[in-house]
Scaffold this motif. Structure first.
Motif, PDB file in Angstrom:
ATOM      1  N   GLU A 262      -2.185   5.802   0.170  1.00  0.00           N
ATOM      2  CA  GLU A 262      -2.656   4.648  -0.589  1.00  0.00           C
ATOM      3  C   GLU A 262      -4.148   4.404  -0.323  1.00  0.00           C
ATOM      4  O   GLU A 262      -4.810   5.190   0.349  1.00  0.00           O
TER       5      GLU A 262
ATOM      6  N   GLN B 176      -1.287  -3.769  -3.869  1.00  0.00           N
ATOM      7  CA  GLN B 176      -1.483  -2.400  -4.341  1.00  0.00           C
ATOM      8  C   GLN B 176      -1.180  -1.381  -3.242  1.00  0.00           C
ATOM      9  O   GLN B 176      -1.068  -0.192  -3.523  1.00  0.00           O
ATOM     10  N   ASN B 177      -1.058  -1.843  -2.025  1.00  0.00           N
ATOM     11  CA  ASN B 177      -0.870  -0.928  -0.883  1.00  0.00           C
ATOM     12  C   ASN B 177       0.279  -1.413   0.005  1.00  0.00           C
ATOM     13  O   ASN B 177       0.111  -1.716   1.180  1.00  0.00           O
TER      14      ASN B 177
ATOM     15  N   ALA C 285       1.766   5.523   3.514  1.00  0.00           N
ATOM     16  CA  ALA C 285       0.672   4.568   3.730  1.00  0.00           C
ATOM     17  C   ALA C 285      -0.683   5.258   3.640  1.00  0.00           C
ATOM     18  O   ALA C 285      -1.637   4.725   3.047  1.00  0.00           O
TER      19      ALA C 285
ATOM     20  N   ALA D 236       1.132   0.682   3.292  1.00  0.00           N
ATOM     21  CA  ALA D 236       0.166   0.453   4.368  1.00  0.00           C
ATOM     22  C   ALA D 236       0.384  -0.925   4.985  1.00  0.00           C
ATOM     23  O   ALA D 236       0.260  -1.104   6.204  1.00  0.00           O
TER      24      ALA D 236
ATOM     25  N   ASP E 279      -3.347  -7.588   0.147  1.00  0.00           N
ATOM     26  CA  ASP E 279      -2.042  -6.930   0.190  1.00  0.00           C
ATOM     27  C   ASP E 279      -1.125  -7.646   1.162  1.00  0.00           C
ATOM     28  O   ASP E 279       0.074  -7.793   0.930  1.00  0.00           O
TER      29      ASP E 279
ATOM     30  N   ILE F  91      -6.421   4.726   8.177  1.00  0.00           N
ATOM     31  CA  ILE F  91      -6.267   3.912   6.965  1.00  0.00           C
ATOM     32  C   ILE F  91      -7.314   2.794   6.998  1.00  0.00           C
ATOM     33  O   ILE F  91      -7.340   1.991   7.929  1.00  0.00           O
TER      34      ILE F  91
ATOM     35  N   LEU G  88      -6.372  -1.028   2.667  1.00  0.00           N
ATOM     36  CA  LEU G  88      -5.466  -2.138   2.943  1.00  0.00           C
ATOM     37  C   LEU G  88      -6.288  -3.415   3.120  1.00  0.00           C
ATOM     38  O   LEU G  88      -7.207  -3.464   3.937  1.00  0.00           O
TER      39      LEU G  88
END
Length: 402
Positions: free
Chosen positions: A74, A330-331, A71, A334, A128, A99, A77
């Motif tokens: 990446e 794309q994440n 996570a 996460a 996401d 993150i 988020l």
């Protein structure tokens, strides 16, 4: 407060539900094989059932340590949700794991429209992860087109009882029939759901306009199921002292019709409705259908609110709030970590004092005197498949009687 003032506080709004199809995944991702015959020729209607079996895409599950590392590798988020508490949880998550979380709060209709559009267009910097509550639109706009990422987690399954996280429940939220008890005192005032259809109480009942909040449409839809309609018919006889005479398909539809004919006041906010219903110094006793969590601020706002837990045939209803990772996210790692965080005591702490909210991880605390198991005995719950198949019919019915 007179009725004019309540109506002024509870202005009506309308929405248009839009169904998007055909993007986010390849067309093959929305096809499936039956267990019996891979050449099954059943209709598309049957194949897009809200509770259809998903493809077996079980991934190799990471340990929590591996998930955290993945996570962190990446990018940002992006989370959309319908509740403000999520923003606090997102900030705490960001501080805990380092993150970056980009949080956006949207109304349910706006959220579903935005997510559907992003998925259809294949936008790479869209959401996401989303937290949404309108089961009927989730089924139509996200499940059927194949926009939901399918994943599983034995670790979370041990906490929630279900390791399939594709359409995972974060929490259950409750709504109930609640009244101003300044004049009634300790005596239960609202004992039967049909009271809000009684001509002697015409215009004294309020709820959020179903066209402004899908979960209210889902509640009304659930009233029309055979099981619930039978209970409604029994409650009618209990209240009016005679068998119900139907002018519609069943007692659920009859209740909806009589409720609208009896001057239901439709509002745009559960908060505003609770404040209008609970305001002290009114000459009349008002009744509303709104989120039980409004009790959390009743004392602070000096509101007179009460709920009868022995109301016939039920006191209200409960519905899931889903945490959904999108297929074009794309994440994803996460997002999975955030879902895991929201099922922990730390993540839940931002909700834990809200009466009427219950985490899917039943080991976590809840506020108030009613456990979720007890709430399920006195309220009706959402059947995702039923609301998916029947809500449009109920929407058309309500349009025809307004």
């Amino acid at each position: 407060m007179k009725r004019k003032l309540l109506c002024a506080l509870l202005c009506v709004s309308t929405v248009a539900a839009t169904m998007m199809t055909g993007c986010g995944n390849s067309s093959e991702s929305t096809k499936e094989e039956t267990k019996e015959d891979v050449s099954d020729t059943s209709s598309e209607t049957e194949k897009t059932d809200a509770t259809k079996e998903t493809q077996d895409v079980k991934e190799t599950e990471m340990t929590q340590e591996e998930l955290i590392e993945a996570a962190k590798a990446e990018g940002t988020l992006r989370v959309y949700g319908v509740h403000s508490y999520l923003e606090k949880a997102a900030a705490a998550f960001q501080e805990k794991y380092g993150i970056t979380v980009e949080w956006t709060q949207l109304g349910e209709t706006e959220l579903m429209d935005k997510v559907s559009t992003e998925c259809q267009a294949g936008i790479s910097d869209g959401a996401d992860l989303i937290f949404a509550q309108d089961g009927a639109r989730i089924s139509a706009d996200l499940i059927t087109p194949g926009y939901i990422h399918q994943w599983s987690s034995d670790r979370l399954g041990a906490l929630t009882g279900n390791s399939d996280m594709s359409l995972s429940v974060f929490e259950y939220s409750a709504k109930a029939f609640i009244y101003n008890n300044e004049k009634t005192g300790e005596t239960p005032y609202l004992t039967n759901i049909w009271m809000v259809t009684d001509p002697q109480y015409k215009g004294f009942f309020s709820m959020k306009d179903p066209t402004a909040e899908g979960v209210n449409f889902n509640f009304l839809t659930m009233l029309t199921s055979d099981e619930n309609a039978a209970k409604m018919a029994e409650a009618y006889k209990e209240y009016y002292g005679k068998d119900i005479t139907l002018t519609t398909d069943n007692a659920g539809y009859e209740f909806i019709k009589m409720m609208y004919e009896n001057g239901v006041v439709l509002g745009t906010s559960d908060t505003k409705i609770s404040e209008a219903i609970g305001a002290k110094g009114q000459s009349d006793t008002w009744v509303g259908f709104f989120a039980v969590q409004r009790f959390a601020t009743a004392a602070e706002k000096d509101l007179a609110l009460a709920m009868n837990t022995e109301m016939s045939p039920f006191v209200g209803w409960y519905y899931p709030i889903y945490s959904i990772i999108l297929e074009n996210a794309q994440n994803k790692n996460a997002a999975k970590l955030f879902v895991e965080y929201m099922l922990s005591e730390e993540g839940w702490s931002f909700w834990s004092e809200n009466v009427g909210d219950y985490n899917a991880n039943t080991s976590l605390p809840y506020a108030g005197d009613i456990s979720f198991e007890d709430w399920k005995k006195i309220a009706i719950g959402e059947d995702l498949d039923y609301v998916y198949k029947n809500r449009a019919v109920v929407e058309d019915f309500i349009s025809s009687i307004q």
